[in-house]
Design a protein around this motif. Structure first.
Motif, mmCIF file in Angstrom:
data_model
loop_
_atom_site.group_PDB
_atom_site.id
_atom_site.type_symbol
_atom_site.label_atom_id
_atom_site.label_comp_id
_atom_site.label_asym_id
_atom_site.label_seq_id
_atom_site.Cartn_x
_atom_site.Cartn_y
_atom_site.Cartn_z
ATOM 1 N N PRO A 45 60.879 157.405 89.414
ATOM 2 C CA PRO A 45 61.692 157.383 90.639
ATOM 3 C C PRO A 45 60.886 157.939 91.809
ATOM 4 N N PRO A 46 61.167 157.454 93.014
ATOM 5 C CA PRO A 46 60.425 157.947 94.174
ATOM 6 C C PRO A 46 60.751 159.414 94.446
ATOM 7 N N GLY A 47 59.764 160.144 94.901
ATOM 8 C CA GLY A 47 59.960 161.548 95.211
ATOM 9 C C GLY A 47 60.451 161.744 96.636
ATOM 10 N N LYS A 48 60.648 162.980 97.001
ATOM 11 C CA LYS A 48 61.100 163.307 98.348
ATOM 12 C C LYS A 48 59.975 163.028 99.340
ATOM 13 N N ASP A 49 60.371 162.697 100.567
ATOM 14 C CA ASP A 49 59.384 162.474 101.617
ATOM 15 C C ASP A 49 58.720 163.796 101.976
ATOM 16 N N GLY A 50 57.439 163.748 102.221
ATOM 17 C CA GLY A 50 56.709 164.944 102.611
ATOM 18 C C GLY A 50 56.887 165.242 104.089
ATOM 19 N N GLN A 51 56.393 166.373 104.519
ATOM 20 C CA GLN A 51 56.481 166.756 105.926
ATOM 21 C C GLN A 51 55.449 165.975 106.729
ATOM 22 N N ASP A 52 55.810 165.671 107.973
ATOM 23 C CA ASP A 52 54.874 164.989 108.862
ATOM 24 C C ASP A 52 53.739 165.934 109.225
ATOM 25 N N GLY A 53 52.561 165.384 109.365
ATOM 26 C CA GLY A 53 51.415 166.176 109.777
ATOM 27 C C GLY A 53 51.431 166.415 111.277
ATOM 28 N N ILE A 54 50.590 167.291 111.727
ATOM 29 C CA ILE A 54 50.515 167.566 113.161
ATOM 30 C C ILE A 54 49.494 166.626 113.790
ATOM 31 N N ASP A 55 49.714 166.315 115.056
ATOM 32 C CA ASP A 55 48.799 165.424 115.765
ATOM 33 C C ASP A 55 47.465 166.120 115.997
#
Length: 118
Positions: A45-55
Motif C-alpha cells: 500500500p502507498p505510504g504517507k506523503d513526505g514533507q515538501d522540501g525548501i526552495d
C-alpha cells in the motif's frame, strides 16, 4: 551444515527413499536450501506523503543570448477620411440637429442636412 553438505544429504536421501525421501529432505532442510529472497513484484500500500522540501537559492545570472534578427517594418495604412459637408454631396446625406430652444413651453428643433463621404 554447509551448503554443499546439505545438498549432498538431500541427494542421498532422495536416492535412498525415492520421491517421499526427497520431499522429506527438502521439508527438513528447507531453511538451509533457501537462498536470499528476491523481489516478489507485489506492490504494498502507498505510504504517507513526505514533507515538501525548501526552495533553494537562485543561481547566478547567465550570460545573455545572441541577438535576434532585425524585424520587418510595419505596413502603413491610412485611416479612412470623412468629409462632412453640405455642397455637392457624393456620399450619404444625414439630417442632424443644429439648434434647439424652448418657445412657449414647446421644444423647437432646427435641423440641417449634411453629407458624409469616404
Amino acid at each position: 551444515m554447509g551448503k554443499f553438505a546439505t545438498w549432498a544429504v538431500t541427494a542421498v536421501v532422495a536416492l535412498g527413499f525415492g520421491f517421499l525421501g526427497a520431499f522429506g529432505a527438502v521439508a527438513v532442510f528447507a531453511e538451509d536450501l533457501r537462498g536470499p529472497q528476491g523481489a516478489t513484484g507485489i506492490a504494498g500500500p502507498p505510504g504517507k506523503d513526505g514533507q515538501d522540501g525548501i526552495d533553494g537559492q537562485d543561481g547566478e545570472k547567465g550570460p545573455p543570448g545572441p541577438r535576434g534578427r532585425a524585424g520587418k517594418a510595419a505596413q502603413v495604412q491610412s485611416p479612412p477620411s470623412y468629409d462632412l459637408g453640405t455642397a455637392a454631396c457624393a456620399g450619404r446625406s444625414v439630417q442632424v440637429v443644429t439648434n434647439a430652444r424652448v418657445v412657449e413651453g414647446r421644444l423647437q428643433v432646427e435641423r440641417q442636412n449634411i453629407c458624409i463621404t469616404e
